[in-house]
Design a protein around this motif. Structure first.
Motif, mmCIF file in Angstrom:
data_model
loop_
_atom_site.group_PDB
_atom_site.id
_atom_site.type_symbol
_atom_site.label_atom_id
_atom_site.label_comp_id
_atom_site.label_asym_id
_atom_site.label_seq_id
_atom_site.Cartn_x
_atom_site.Cartn_y
_atom_site.Cartn_z
ATOM 1 N N ASN A 55 0.815 -1.215 0.000
ATOM 2 C CA ASN A 55 0.000 0.000 0.000
ATOM 3 C C ASN A 55 0.852 1.270 0.000
ATOM 4 O O ASN A 55 0.377 2.330 0.390
ATOM 5 N N ARG A 78 -5.001 -8.936 6.835
ATOM 6 C CA ARG A 78 -6.272 -9.014 6.085
ATOM 7 C C ARG A 78 -6.749 -7.616 5.694
ATOM 8 O O ARG A 78 -7.195 -7.392 4.572
ATOM 9 N N GLU A 79 -6.661 -6.662 6.634
ATOM 10 C CA GLU A 79 -7.076 -5.285 6.350
ATOM 11 C C GLU A 79 -6.208 -4.670 5.250
ATOM 12 O O GLU A 79 -6.719 -3.977 4.361
ATOM 13 N N VAL A 81 -4.572 -6.240 2.809
ATOM 14 C CA VAL A 81 -4.902 -6.869 1.521
ATOM 15 C C VAL A 81 -6.212 -6.298 0.989
ATOM 16 O O VAL A 81 -6.336 -5.995 -0.209
ATOM 17 N N LYS A 82 -7.178 -6.121 1.859
ATOM 18 C CA LYS A 82 -8.471 -5.560 1.449
ATOM 19 C C LYS A 82 -8.302 -4.130 0.935
ATOM 20 O O LYS A 82 -8.872 -3.755 -0.095
ATOM 21 N N ALA A 85 -6.730 -4.208 -2.540
ATOM 22 C CA ALA A 85 -7.697 -4.630 -3.559
ATOM 23 C C ALA A 85 -8.664 -3.502 -3.899
ATOM 24 O O ALA A 85 -8.988 -3.274 -5.069
ATOM 25 N N THR A 86 -9.097 -2.765 -2.883
ATOM 26 C CA THR A 86 -10.012 -1.641 -3.104
ATOM 27 C C THR A 86 -9.334 -0.550 -3.927
ATOM 28 O O THR A 86 -9.913 -0.025 -4.883
#
Length: 101
Positions: A55, A78-79, A81-82, A85-86
């Motif tokens: 990021n 997890r946060e 990666v999310k 992706a967003t």
């Protein structure tokens, strides 16, 4: 007189974090998870990038923190990666990429 220690900055994102830097991060955290403040024990904590490399974060000492393995480090991953992706999905939409039909 105290000696100032220069910040560790990796030459490449793949660089292994030296043990001396891991120790400084652990000491900076006073032996506690930076997210939940739980006491950290050997083998039960990880070094985490505050801003994930994926990021746009940097691979340097001031972007590293000590987190307990579970649930804090796994949850933060997890946060991250999310969020990646967003961001990727929004960039594609703004550039006019269309889904394959």
């Amino acid at each position: 007189m105290t000696r100032s220690i220069p910040e560790w900055i990796a030459q490449k994102d793949e660089a292994i974090i030296p043990d001396r830097v891991k120790l400084r991060i652990f000491e900076r955290a006073n032996g506690h998870c930076q997210k939940c403040t739980r006491k950290l024990y050997p083998g039960e904590w990880d070094i985490d990038h505050i801003i994930a490399l994926a990021n746009g974060g940097s691979h340097r000492e001031n972007n590293l923190q000590a987190l307990c393995c579970s649930p804090c480090h796994s949850g933060k991953t997890r946060e991250d990666v999310k969020a990646k992706a967003t961001t990727y999905r929004k960039k594609k939409a703004n550039l006019g990429f269309k889904k394959k039909s």
